[in-house]
Design a protein around this motif. Structure first.
Motif, mmCIF file in Angstrom:
data_model
loop_
_atom_site.group_PDB
_atom_site.id
_atom_site.type_symbol
_atom_site.label_atom_id
_atom_site.label_comp_id
_atom_site.label_asym_id
_atom_site.label_seq_id
_atom_site.Cartn_x
_atom_site.Cartn_y
_atom_site.Cartn_z
ATOM 1 N N CYS A 1 -30.227 -3.946 23.185
ATOM 2 C CA CYS A 1 -29.001 -3.549 23.131
ATOM 3 C C CYS A 1 -28.062 -4.734 23.180
ATOM 4 O O CYS A 1 -28.563 -5.883 23.630
ATOM 5 N N GLY A 2 -27.015 -4.508 22.743
ATOM 6 C CA GLY A 2 -25.723 -5.565 22.875
ATOM 7 C C GLY A 2 -24.585 -4.907 22.884
ATOM 8 O O GLY A 2 -24.451 -3.891 22.971
ATOM 9 N N ALA A 3 -23.500 -5.748 22.862
ATOM 10 C CA ALA A 3 -22.205 -5.443 22.953
ATOM 11 C C ALA A 3 -21.696 -4.562 21.772
ATOM 12 O O ALA A 3 -22.363 -4.910 20.856
ATOM 13 N N ASP A 4 -21.001 -3.584 22.019
ATOM 14 C CA ASP A 4 -20.521 -2.654 20.767
ATOM 15 C C ASP A 4 -19.445 -3.384 20.355
ATOM 16 O O ASP A 4 -18.103 -3.223 20.498
ATOM 17 N N LEU A 5 -19.723 -4.047 19.409
ATOM 18 C CA LEU A 5 -18.668 -4.943 18.536
ATOM 19 C C LEU A 5 -17.764 -4.244 17.593
ATOM 20 O O LEU A 5 -17.051 -4.741 16.797
ATOM 21 N N THR A 6 -17.957 -2.979 17.352
ATOM 22 C CA THR A 6 -17.027 -1.786 16.858
ATOM 23 C C THR A 6 -15.808 -1.596 17.530
ATOM 24 O O THR A 6 -14.684 -1.348 16.875
ATOM 25 N N LYS A 7 -15.698 -1.936 18.851
ATOM 26 C CA LYS A 7 -14.562 -2.094 19.616
ATOM 27 C C LYS A 7 -13.959 -3.293 19.847
ATOM 28 O O LYS A 7 -14.458 -4.110 20.582
ATOM 29 N N ASP A 8 -12.696 -3.479 19.433
ATOM 30 C CA ASP A 8 -12.118 -4.555 19.597
ATOM 31 C C ASP A 8 -11.747 -5.224 20.808
ATOM 32 O O ASP A 8 -12.135 -6.424 20.915
ATOM 33 N N PRO A 9 -11.364 -4.498 22.044
ATOM 34 C CA PRO A 9 -11.529 -4.984 23.158
ATOM 35 C C PRO A 9 -12.783 -5.472 23.658
ATOM 36 O O PRO A 9 -12.776 -6.364 24.504
ATOM 37 N N ASP B 1 -13.469 -9.523 24.762
ATOM 38 C CA ASP B 1 -14.060 -9.751 25.978
ATOM 39 C C ASP B 1 -15.405 -10.631 25.781
ATOM 40 O O ASP B 1 -15.788 -11.186 26.503
ATOM 41 N N GLU B 2 -16.076 -10.069 24.668
ATOM 42 C CA GLU B 2 -17.387 -10.838 24.482
ATOM 43 C C GLU B 2 -17.437 -12.376 24.175
ATOM 44 O O GLU B 2 -18.317 -13.020 24.494
ATOM 45 N N PHE B 3 -16.374 -12.677 23.440
ATOM 46 C CA PHE B 3 -16.490 -14.271 22.795
ATOM 47 C C PHE B 3 -15.531 -15.056 23.497
ATOM 48 O O PHE B 3 -14.174 -14.760 23.694
ATOM 49 N N PRO B 4 -16.126 -16.090 24.107
ATOM 50 C CA PRO B 4 -15.231 -17.110 24.913
ATOM 51 C C PRO B 4 -13.953 -17.850 23.933
ATOM 52 O O PRO B 4 -13.035 -18.142 24.437
ATOM 53 N N ASP C 1 -23.817 -6.150 8.335
ATOM 54 C CA ASP C 1 -22.596 -5.421 8.440
ATOM 55 C C ASP C 1 -21.418 -6.234 8.151
ATOM 56 O O ASP C 1 -20.828 -6.909 9.012
ATOM 57 N N PRO C 2 -20.900 -6.132 6.643
ATOM 58 C CA PRO C 2 -19.996 -7.166 6.463
ATOM 59 C C PRO C 2 -18.597 -6.868 7.141
ATOM 60 O O PRO C 2 -17.788 -7.719 7.093
ATOM 61 N N GLU C 3 -18.265 -5.572 7.676
ATOM 62 C CA GLU C 3 -16.905 -5.664 8.284
ATOM 63 C C GLU C 3 -16.947 -6.177 9.735
ATOM 64 O O GLU C 3 -16.043 -6.610 10.238
ATOM 65 N N LEU C 4 -18.226 -6.310 10.372
ATOM 66 C CA LEU C 4 -18.386 -7.031 11.773
ATOM 67 C C LEU C 4 -18.933 -8.274 11.718
ATOM 68 O O LEU C 4 -18.751 -9.329 12.536
ATOM 69 N N TYR C 5 -19.516 -8.654 10.479
ATOM 70 C CA TYR C 5 -20.229 -9.852 10.348
ATOM 71 C C TYR C 5 -20.171 -10.379 8.933
ATOM 72 O O TYR C 5 -21.095 -10.354 8.582
ATOM 73 N N ALA C 6 -19.231 -10.555 8.396
ATOM 74 C CA ALA C 6 -18.839 -11.040 7.024
ATOM 75 C C ALA C 6 -19.472 -12.500 6.848
ATOM 76 O O ALA C 6 -19.576 -13.291 7.545
ATOM 77 N N VAL C 7 -19.935 -12.687 5.562
ATOM 78 C CA VAL C 7 -20.276 -13.857 5.214
ATOM 79 C C VAL C 7 -19.069 -14.800 4.844
ATOM 80 O O VAL C 7 -18.149 -14.298 4.047
#
Length: 177
Positions: A36-44, A48-51, A110-116
């Motif tokens: 399980c990991g953070a739901d990176l589909t939600k911008d808040p 919060d997840e990335f420093p 998932d190119p929308e959340l993790y594009a090259v």
């Protein structure tokens, strides 16, 4: 063979089996694994997840390689606007990739959340760590900057102000061993 011999052989075999079974169970350590990991589909949640976060423009892809069954791409980027934390004006970041498309091209799940990162294109990046086991800054979030630099800055400022929802319970936990 007499009855006494059969009894001794049966007891010895039973002890060996029981001992081997005990060793199999007690002789190994168990581990817990969760995917399980953070739901990176939600911008808040992303905010919060990335420093460290920034709007960047990719200057060039500098290196692609494979190690330990994984593929990586390093890219030189120019920071157009810092969104959170601090980055130098120019740096080389690394991301995980997959081979895909035409020769020399790469893909992600998932190119929308993790594009090259593609040269000449602008992205919002979330930097997980500034040094990932000698690979340099590691980007765990890369999405096209569709709102322009100022639009992305305003959007992510709002996302940082919003409260990230509590993480959903993780029901994908396995005990191995």
């Amino acid at each position: 063979m007499g009855a006494r011999m059969w009894t001794a052989a049966g007891l010895t075999g039973g002890l060996l089996l029981a001992g081997g079974g005990w060793y199999t169970v007690a002789g190994t350590e168990s581990t817990t694994h969760g995917s399980c990991g953070a739901d990176l589909t939600k911008d808040p949640v992303v905010a919060d997840e990335f420093p460290v976060m920034a709007v960047v423009e990719t200057v060039k892809n500098t290196r692609a390689w494979e190690a330990g069954g994984s593929s990586y791409l390093s890219s030189q980027v120019h920071v157009l606007k810092g969104l959170k934390g601090t980055l130098p004006e120019s740096l080389t970041v690394t991301q995980g990739i997959e081979k895909g498309g035409s020769p020399g091209r790469y893909a992600t799940v998932d190119p929308e959340l993790y594009a090259v990162l593609e040269p000449g294109q602008r992205y919002v990046v979330g930097v997980e760590t500034m040094d990932n086991e000698g690979l340099g800054p590691w980007v765990g979030y890369v999405t096209p900057a569709k709102r322009g630099v100022d639009g992305e800055a305003a959007h992510w400022k709002d996302a940082q102000r919003a409260l990230a929802p509590a993480p959903a319970p993780c029901d994908d936990v396995q005990v191995i061993g």
